[in-house]
Design an enzyme around this catalytic site. Structure first.
Site, PDB file in Angstrom:
ATOM      1  N   ARG A 189      -7.531  -4.069   7.789  1.00 26.31           N
ATOM      2  CA  ARG A 189      -7.479  -2.876   8.647  1.00 26.31           C
ATOM      3  C   ARG A 189      -8.822  -2.139   8.563  1.00 26.31           C
ATOM      4  NH1 ARG A 189      -1.506  -0.778   7.131  1.00 26.31           N
ATOM      5  NH2 ARG A 189      -1.910  -2.015   5.279  1.00 26.31           N
ATOM      6  N   TYR A 246       4.866  -8.092  15.869  1.00 22.06           N
ATOM      7  CA  TYR A 246       4.967  -6.850  15.088  1.00 22.06           C
ATOM      8  C   TYR A 246       5.602  -5.749  15.938  1.00 22.06           C
ATOM      9  CZ  TYR A 246       3.339  -2.938  12.129  1.00 22.06           C
ATOM     10  OH  TYR A 246       3.258  -1.826  11.329  1.00 22.06           O
ATOM     11  N   LEU A 297      10.395  -0.519   3.923  1.00 24.78           N
ATOM     12  CA  LEU A 297       8.968  -0.634   4.249  1.00 24.78           C
ATOM     13  C   LEU A 297       8.502  -2.085   4.332  1.00 24.78           C
ATOM     14  CD1 LEU A 297       9.116   2.397   3.433  1.00 24.78           C
ATOM     15  CD2 LEU A 297       6.974   2.088   2.214  1.00 24.78           C
ATOM     16  N   LYS A 339       9.380  -4.372  15.423  1.00 24.68           N
ATOM     17  CA  LYS A 339       9.628  -2.981  15.004  1.00 24.68           C
ATOM     18  C   LYS A 339      10.488  -2.241  16.029  1.00 24.68           C
ATOM     19  CE  LYS A 339       7.221  -2.416  11.126  1.00 24.68           C
ATOM     20  NZ  LYS A 339       7.766  -1.844   9.882  1.00 24.68           N
ATOM     21  N   THR A 371       1.863  -9.477   1.145  1.00 26.51           N
ATOM     22  CA  THR A 371       0.620  -8.691   1.223  1.00 26.51           C
ATOM     23  C   THR A 371       0.518  -7.666   0.094  1.00 26.51           C
ATOM     24  OG1 THR A 371       1.741  -7.212   2.770  1.00 26.51           O
ATOM     25  CG2 THR A 371       0.292  -8.887   3.718  1.00 26.51           C
ATOM     26  N   PHE A 424       0.835  -1.206   0.000  1.00 25.69           N
ATOM     27  CA  PHE A 424       0.000   0.000   0.000  1.00 25.69           C
ATOM     28  C   PHE A 424       0.874   1.261   0.000  1.00 25.69           C
ATOM     29  CE2 PHE A 424      -2.049   2.756   3.455  1.00 25.69           C
ATOM     30  CZ  PHE A 424      -2.595   3.647   2.549  1.00 25.69           C
ATOM     31  N   LYS A 431      11.116 -12.136  11.819  1.00 24.47           N
ATOM     32  CA  LYS A 431      12.273 -12.247  10.924  1.00 24.47           C
ATOM     33  C   LYS A 431      12.290 -11.110   9.900  1.00 24.47           C
ATOM     34  CE  LYS A 431      13.075 -17.242  10.851  1.00 24.47           C
ATOM     35  NZ  LYS A 431      12.964 -18.457  10.013  1.00 24.47           N
ATOM     36  N   THR A 432      11.125 -10.789   9.371  1.00 20.06           N
ATOM     37  CA  THR A 432      11.066  -9.724   8.358  1.00 20.06           C
ATOM     38  C   THR A 432      11.529  -8.398   8.953  1.00 20.06           C
ATOM     39  OG1 THR A 432       9.337 -10.808   7.074  1.00 20.06           O
ATOM     40  CG2 THR A 432       9.492  -8.416   6.864  1.00 20.06           C
TER      41      THR A 432
HETATM   42  P1  NAD Z   1       1.447  -3.565   3.189  1.00 20.12           P
HETATM   43  O1  NAD Z   1       1.196  -4.892   3.826  1.00 20.12           O
HETATM   44  O2  NAD Z   1       0.489  -3.107   2.150  1.00 20.12           O
HETATM   45  O3  NAD Z   1       2.901  -3.506   2.555  1.00 20.12           O
HETATM   46  C1  NAD Z   1       3.984  -4.241   3.024  1.00 20.12           C
HETATM   47  C2  NAD Z   1       4.766  -4.753   1.838  1.00 20.12           C
HETATM   48  O4  NAD Z   1       5.905  -5.499   2.292  1.00 20.12           O
HETATM   49  C3  NAD Z   1       3.946  -5.710   0.970  1.00 20.12           C
HETATM   50  O5  NAD Z   1       4.090  -5.386  -0.386  1.00 20.12           O
HETATM   51  C4  NAD Z   1       4.540  -7.077   1.287  1.00 20.12           C
HETATM   52  O6  NAD Z   1       4.392  -8.006   0.231  1.00 20.12           O
HETATM   53  C5  NAD Z   1       5.989  -6.708   1.562  1.00 20.12           C
HETATM   54  N1  NAD Z   1       6.683  -7.703   2.384  1.00 20.12           N
HETATM   55  C6  NAD Z   1       6.252  -8.276   3.540  1.00 20.12           C
HETATM   56  N2  NAD Z   1       7.191  -9.120   4.017  1.00 20.12           N
HETATM   57  C7  NAD Z   1       8.237  -9.067   3.149  1.00 20.12           C
HETATM   58  C8  NAD Z   1       9.489  -9.727   3.083  1.00 20.12           C
HETATM   59  N3  NAD Z   1       9.865 -10.617   4.018  1.00 20.12           N
HETATM   60  N4  NAD Z   1      10.324  -9.438   2.046  1.00 20.12           N
HETATM   61  C9  NAD Z   1       9.948  -8.562   1.091  1.00 20.12           C
HETATM   62  N5  NAD Z   1       8.770  -7.915   1.091  1.00 20.12           N
HETATM   63  C10 NAD Z   1       7.925  -8.173   2.114  1.00 20.12           C
HETATM   64  O7  NAD Z   1       1.531  -2.513   4.388  1.00 20.12           O
HETATM   65  P2  NAD Z   1       1.739  -0.932   4.355  1.00 20.12           P
HETATM   66  O8  NAD Z   1       0.587  -0.319   5.056  1.00 20.12           O
HETATM   67  O9  NAD Z   1       2.090  -0.473   2.991  1.00 20.12           O
HETATM   68  O10 NAD Z   1       2.992  -0.776   5.331  1.00 20.12           O
HETATM   69  C11 NAD Z   1       4.295  -0.520   4.838  1.00 20.12           C
HETATM   70  C12 NAD Z   1       5.248  -0.314   6.011  1.00 20.12           C
HETATM   71  O11 NAD Z   1       4.797   0.785   6.796  1.00 20.12           O
HETATM   72  C13 NAD Z   1       5.326  -1.520   6.945  1.00 20.12           C
HETATM   73  O12 NAD Z   1       6.659  -1.666   7.369  1.00 20.12           O
HETATM   74  C14 NAD Z   1       4.457  -1.121   8.113  1.00 20.12           C
HETATM   75  O13 NAD Z   1       4.862  -1.733   9.304  1.00 20.12           O
HETATM   76  C15 NAD Z   1       4.661   0.394   8.147  1.00 20.12           C
HETATM   77  N6  NAD Z   1       3.509   1.061   8.774  1.00 20.12           N
HETATM   78  C16 NAD Z   1       2.333   1.227   8.094  1.00 20.12           C
HETATM   79  C17 NAD Z   1       1.265   1.846   8.713  1.00 20.12           C
HETATM   80  C18 NAD Z   1      -0.042   2.082   8.011  1.00 20.12           C
HETATM   81  O14 NAD Z   1      -0.974   2.580   8.643  1.00 20.12           O
HETATM   82  N7  NAD Z   1      -0.195   1.816   6.737  1.00 20.12           N
HETATM   83  C19 NAD Z   1       1.374   2.282  10.044  1.00 20.12           C
HETATM   84  C20 NAD Z   1       2.579   2.062  10.711  1.00 20.12           C
HETATM   85  C21 NAD Z   1       3.648   1.466  10.057  1.00 20.12           C
HETATM   86  N1  UDP Z   2     -11.415  -2.609  13.882  1.00 18.71           N
HETATM   87  C1  UDP Z   2     -12.794  -2.779  13.878  1.00 18.71           C
HETATM   88  N2  UDP Z   2     -13.356  -3.442  12.832  1.00 18.71           N
HETATM   89  C2  UDP Z   2     -12.628  -3.948  11.793  1.00 18.71           C
HETATM   90  C3  UDP Z   2     -11.225  -3.770  11.810  1.00 18.71           C
HETATM   91  C4  UDP Z   2     -10.654  -3.092  12.882  1.00 18.71           C
HETATM   92  O1  UDP Z   2     -13.494  -2.324  14.789  1.00 18.71           O
HETATM   93  O2  UDP Z   2     -13.238  -4.535  10.883  1.00 18.71           O
HETATM   94  C5  UDP Z   2     -10.794  -1.853  15.002  1.00 18.71           C
HETATM   95  C6  UDP Z   2      -9.629  -2.564  15.674  1.00 18.71           C
HETATM   96  O3  UDP Z   2     -10.074  -3.415  16.707  1.00 18.71           O
HETATM   97  C7  UDP Z   2      -8.838  -1.385  16.205  1.00 18.71           C
HETATM   98  C8  UDP Z   2      -9.077  -0.281  15.167  1.00 18.71           C
HETATM   99  O4  UDP Z   2     -10.250  -0.673  14.466  1.00 18.71           O
HETATM  100  O5  UDP Z   2      -9.341  -0.969  17.447  1.00 18.71           O
HETATM  101  C9  UDP Z   2      -7.925  -0.113  14.176  1.00 18.71           C
HETATM  102  O6  UDP Z   2      -7.625  -1.390  13.671  1.00 18.71           O
HETATM  103  P1  UDP Z   2      -6.570  -1.626  12.497  1.00 18.71           P
HETATM  104  O7  UDP Z   2      -6.446  -3.101  12.331  1.00 18.71           O
HETATM  105  O8  UDP Z   2      -6.945  -0.814  11.315  1.00 18.71           O
HETATM  106  O9  UDP Z   2      -5.211  -0.986  13.028  1.00 18.71           O
HETATM  107  P2  UDP Z   2      -4.428  -0.993  14.429  1.00 18.71           P
HETATM  108  O10 UDP Z   2      -5.228  -1.728  15.464  1.00 18.71           O
HETATM  109  O11 UDP Z   2      -3.149  -1.677  14.120  1.00 18.71           O
HETATM  110  O12 UDP Z   2      -4.321   0.443  14.758  1.00 18.71           O
END
Ligand code: NAD
Ligand code: UDP
Length: 313
Positions: free
Chosen positions: A185, A144, A72, A148, A36, A12, A90-91
């Site tokens: 999410r 997770y 990412l 991190k 993903t 994403f 591991k990732t």
């Molecule tokens: P996402 O799941 O859409 O993207 C993650 C990407 O990483 C995917 O394309 C997946 O295929 C790839 N991936 C996973 N494991 C891998 C591996 N072992 N080797 C190579 N590629 C791998 O999630 P996102 O929302 O785009 O998140 C991207 C990054 O931002 C992540 O590190 C996540 O922890 C961080 N992040 C995102 C959010 C958010 O709200 N979107 C919030 C906090 C942190």
């Molecule tokens: N949540 C929810 N319904 C859903 C998915 C998530 O009520 O279908 C809630 C979840 O329990 C959390 C909040 O929405 O309290 C955000 O969840 P998300 O998985 O998006 O992110 P995170 O918990 O990692 O912030």
């Protein structure tokens, strides 16, 4: 023109970052194992000769010559990162070691996509970067959260021990187009459920809060952070301080989609944080950045994306 590696480039956030950096005139390499992420997110970029795609897993070493790395790669949705917790650790950890080792060798600057989850279920509100967090080390989210946290430790250690140029972004809940329809999410779940006329699944009583940031604001924050002065390494919060309950989000999605979906209440997942809101004072000062897109505007853009996606399938 810089050559830039983005791990998780087909995800994403990664796909938006690939597009933005290509639009800015850089050469971009997306590295992804497609756990993903999806090629659908980046296929429209593939006719750009300055875009390269590599299928690779960050837990294995990778060699390339680049100027900058955005790390990412990591599943971000609870259902996906809990699917194989060992792999998630591991990732985060081996991925960080491999990318930091690469950055050290080739003297690249490297940015880590860290998370508000390092604060766990926070006892301090809103969360500032100097808060150490309240994290369960053995719960369902720990693969997770702790992964991190170790990644942040590794970044700081490579910086202090080996002078690697690092930047750490702590990202708060971000949403927008290119989220997977089954991502799990909350924003994508509610929008897809509303558009399909299915029940909207509220976990718990829906009074828990989150602060939702539209993806374009985050990408701008990423770029500004990467370009900050050498001695600014973070960690820095990147998020939208607008705080909403999950019930308020559901009501907004129903209103904006005109859906007849009903709310249904499901059990609250283990260790689900009760509240979350970024303090972005540091980002404002160091990056001259703050989010510009309010929730309603971002939701409309995201609803339009999913509407189109669902009509294609
Ligand atoms: P996402 O799941 O859409 O993207 C993650 C990407 O990483 C995917 O394309 C997946 O295929 C790839 N991936 C996973 N494991 C891998 C591996 N072992 N080797 C190579 N590629 C791998 O999630 P996102 O929302 O785009 O998140 C991207 C990054 O931002 C992540 O590190 C996540 O922890 C961080 N992040 C995102 C959010 C958010 O709200 N979107 C919030 C906090 C942190
Ligand atoms: N949540 C929810 N319904 C859903 C998915 C998530 O009520 O279908 C809630 C979840 O329990 C959390 C909040 O929405 O309290 C955000 O969840 P998300 O998985 O998006 O992110 P995170 O918990 O990692 O912030």
């Amino acid at each position: 023109m810089k050559r830039i590696l983005i791990t998780g480039g087909a995800g994403f956030l990664g796909s938006h970052l690939c597009k933005r950096l290509l639009d800015d005139g850089h050469e971009v390499i997306s590295l992804d194992n497609y756990f993903t992420g999806s090629k659908r997110n980046i296929v429209h970029l593939m006719d750009n000769p300055y875009f390269e795609v590599v299928r690779h897993d960050v837990t294995m070493p990778f060699f390339i010559e680049v100027d900058e790395i955005y790390n990412l790669a990591c599943p971000a949705s609870p259902i996906h990162y809990q699917y194989n917790p060992i792999k998630t650790v591991k990732t985060s950890v081996m991925g960080a070691v491999n990318m930091l080792g690469l950055a050290k060798r080739i003297k690249a600057k490297i940015l880590q996509a860290s998370t508000s989850e390092v604060y766990g279920d926070p006892l301090v509100h809103p969360q500032k970067e100097d808060y150490w967090g309240h994290v369960n080390p053995i719960g369902k989210r720990s693969c997770y959260d702790e992964g991190k946290r170790v990644a942040e430790t590794l970044f700081i250690s490579y910086h202090e021990q080996n002078d690697v140029r690092i930047k750490i972004a702590r990202i708060f809940n971000t949403y927008g187009p290119n989220m997977h329809p089954h991502d799990g999410r909350v924003v994508s779940n509610f929008i897809v459920q509303a558009l399909k006329g299915e029940d909207i699944t509220i976990y718990g009583d829906g009074k828990q809060t989150r602060s939702f940031q539209y993806v374009d604001d985050l990408i701008e924050g990423f770029i500004r952070l990467m370009d900050t002065r050498e001695d600014f390494i973070g960690p820095v919060n990147l998020g939208n301080p607008g705080e909403f309950t999950i019930l308020e989000l559901a009501e907004k999605v129903i209103e904006l989609t005109g859906s007849k979906s009903k709310l249904v209440f499901k059990p609250l997942p283990e260790d689900d944080p009760l509240q979350r809101q970024p303090d972005i004072t540091l980002a404002k000062k160091e990056l001259n950045w703050e989010p510009k897109i309010p929730l309603e505007k971002g939701l409309v853009k995201t609803i339009n994306y999913f509407d189109q996606l669902l009509s294609e399938s």
